[in-house]
Design an enzyme around this catalytic site. Structure first.
Site, PDB file in Angstrom:
ATOM      1  N   ASP A  33      12.972  -2.206   6.116  1.00 34.05           N
ATOM      2  CA  ASP A  33      12.252  -2.555   4.903  1.00 34.05           C
ATOM      3  C   ASP A  33      13.260  -2.758   3.749  1.00 34.05           C
ATOM      4  O   ASP A  33      14.488  -2.516   3.910  1.00 34.05           O
ATOM      5  CB  ASP A  33      11.107  -1.349   4.565  1.00 34.05           C
ATOM      6  CG  ASP A  33      11.829  -0.133   4.370  1.00 34.05           C
ATOM      7  OD1 ASP A  33      11.402   1.110   4.927  1.00 34.05           O
ATOM      8  OD2 ASP A  33      12.943  -0.074   4.011  1.00 34.05           O
ATOM      9  N   LYS A  55       8.428  -4.447   1.714  1.00 31.26           N
ATOM     10  CA  LYS A  55       7.344  -4.691   0.704  1.00 31.26           C
ATOM     11  C   LYS A  55       7.824  -4.313  -0.635  1.00 31.26           C
ATOM     12  O   LYS A  55       8.601  -3.603  -0.742  1.00 31.26           O
ATOM     13  CB  LYS A  55       6.165  -3.640   1.072  1.00 31.26           C
ATOM     14  CG  LYS A  55       5.869  -3.514   2.522  1.00 31.26           C
ATOM     15  CD  LYS A  55       5.009  -2.305   2.802  1.00 31.26           C
ATOM     16  CE  LYS A  55       4.399  -2.175   4.034  1.00 31.26           C
ATOM     17  NZ  LYS A  55       3.654  -1.083   4.664  1.00 31.26           N
ATOM     18  N   MET A 170       7.368   7.296  -5.912  1.00 32.69           N
ATOM     19  CA  MET A 170       6.579   6.093  -5.911  1.00 32.69           C
ATOM     20  C   MET A 170       5.709   5.913  -7.063  1.00 32.69           C
ATOM     21  O   MET A 170       4.613   5.529  -6.989  1.00 32.69           O
ATOM     22  CB  MET A 170       5.999   5.656  -4.552  1.00 32.69           C
ATOM     23  CG  MET A 170       6.853   5.524  -3.556  1.00 32.69           C
ATOM     24  SD  MET A 170       6.096   5.229  -1.681  1.00 32.69           S
ATOM     25  CE  MET A 170       5.076   6.834  -1.552  1.00 32.69           C
TER      26      MET A 170
END
Length: 487
Positions: A33, A55, A170
């Site tokens: 990722d 992503k 996040m």
């Protein structure tokens, strides 16, 4: 075969576990990722397939269902698949979903835990998540959910009442509503808070504020948010490294670049490898093979590079074939390559250039001694050493051990060079090939060389040399960079 769910850690490649490096080294496929560090991908075999499923907020994304299906499909082919995930695969990384999909499909898998950013990133910012008396516990929550929508699983009121340290992963994009929700839930507005962007990487940036003011600093993802008394601690160490934040281009050949890149990273720099030379077998390989077979008839074997050592010893039966021949190395790097072959260099000059090696050889055996000398070296090299030995009456055989060639231009080079502050050159070939491939205008503003010979070539190609090592080694070049930027 097995699918390995590997935690890549928070960003610093040195934080990858030994087990993670081991499975990467034998991977057939690496699925990674956007938070995975590019240099970690280099740990996989060159022919391993690399598949990005990154992503990013507001950008292209691969759905989790598609990632699960990909892992199952590749796992069923019998390939060794490494799923490289930022942090730890089971800490807000959806590794549990991937493991469940593999288990349901009957595909063997192994979880390789990684160092989570919840602990490592604050540590790299000098913020301990616990401290005696002030913070005896810490809570980790996801900030990926939007508190303003009222449909989240995080009970922010309960979190606010827990005390201790709160670590939000996040949460940068939702920093303001998270902070506001915690204040409404009872946390004091003046509670210390910090956001660490790109934690553990050379572009790490730590924003320090309070719960009421942190959002005003507009932290950008990826960021780890720390809230609590410990966020006021400033035990900085990572951002105090001498080359922290410097983006430095390494132009050495890929097999040799690792040593320089590693030393730069240890000092906080972002080392970007852009090789401008590569090595191939010499045109007359039979001559090298014959020289290796007859090496025992020489009085001296003189090596002028680690690559010359490695290529020559590929054709040597074993070290005993040297017989009574003595061995000279132009510098400590070349001597180290010999030591790796269990051969101790009999002679290493005080300065690591051909002129000094010539003088040291003359002092060692006497200028009137007509010895036989073998010099395995690059096909194209300066003739100072062999010509000097011939002039002194020596019987000299120069045997090409390898060819130095230019690799294909890197399509990403323009972006790399535009963002770079420094470029390092460790030989005249790196200078010549770089300028011929990318042009003088592509050279970053600070040019650093390993010594005067390389500097002379750089100046001949209209480059202004700002940094020159006084000790003509990788360590000397790194030391010169440190001196320049701490001056």
């Amino acid at each position: 075969m097995t699918v390995y769910l590997v935690g890549a850690g928070p960003g610093d490649p040195d934080l990858l576990t030994l087990r993670g490096a081991e499975v990467l080294a034998s991977a057939d496929v690496v699925v990674y990722d956007r938070l995975s560090v590019a240099s970690l991908l280099d740990l996989a075999p060159p022919d391993a397939e690399r598949i990005s499923v990154g992503k990013q907020p507001g950008g292209p994304r691969t759905s989790q269902d598609d990632i699960n299906a990909l892992l199952v499909a590749r796992g069923r082919t019998g390939q060794q698949v490494v799923r490289l995930k930022g942090g730890d695969p089971f800490v807000f990384a959806r590794g549990g979903e991937e493991a469940a999909a593999l288990a349901a499909a009957g595909v063997a898998f192994e979880v390789v835990p990684g160092i989570t950013s919840a602990v490592a990133v604050p540590a790299y910012a000098g913020i301990p998540v616990t401290m005696r008396y002030s913070s005896t516990s810490f809570t980790v929550v996801t900030g990926h959910e939007d508190p303003a929508k009222g449909e989240e699983s995080v009970n922010w009121e309960a979190v606010a009442a827990l005390g201790g340290t709160l670590v939000v992963l996040m949460g940068a994009a939702r920093c303001r509503p998270i902070c506001e929700r915690l204040i409404v839930a009872g946390m004091a507005p003046d509670t210390p808070a910090a956001a660490v962007q790109w934690g553990t990487r050379p572009n790490q940036r730590t924003l320090r504020a309070t719960l009421a003011t942190l959002a005003d600093l507009d932290p950008q993802p990826p960021a780890t948010i720390v809230i609590g008394e410990v966020a006021a601690a400033d035990l900085a160490w990572f951002e105090n490294r001498p080359l922290f934040g410097r983006r430095i281009v390494v132009t050495r050949a890929r097999p040799q670049a690792a040593a320089l890149a590693t030393e730069l990273r240890r000092r906080g720099a972002e080392a970007v490898e852009l090789p401008t030379i590569a090595f191939e077998a010499p045109k007359d390989l039979d001559r090298l093979v014959q020289a290796a077979a007859e090496v025992g008839r020489y009085d001296w074997v003189v090596f002028t590079s680690p690559t010359g050592v490695n290529r020559f010893f590929e054709h040597l039966r074993d070290a005993r074939s040297l017989g009574e021949a003595r061995v000279a190395a132009i510098g400590p790097g070349t001597a180290a390559a010999l030591a790796d072959r269990n051969v101790a260099a009999d002679l290493v000059p005080e300065q690591y250039v051909a002129e000094a090696l010539l003088e040291a050889l003359a002092d060692e055996v006497g200028s009137d001694w007509p010895g036989r000398v073998l010099i395995p070296r690059a096909e194209t090299a300066r003739d100072v050493l062999p010509e000097g030995l011939v002039a002194a009456g020596w019987d000299v055989d120069v045997v090409p051990a390898y060819r130095t060639v230019s690799p294909a231009p890197d399509p990403a080079a323009a972006a790399v060079l535009a963002d770079a502050e420094v470029i390092t050159f460790t030989s005249s070939s790196t200078v010549t090939n770089f300028v011929d491939t990318y042009g003088v205008d592509a050279v970053p503003k600070v040019v650093a060389t390993i010594g005067p010979v390389t500097s002379a070539t750089a100046r001949d190609r209209d480059l202004e040399v700002a940094i020159e090592a006084t000790d003509y080694t990788v360590d000397g070049l790194v030391a010169a960079l440190e001196t320049f930027f701490t001056r």
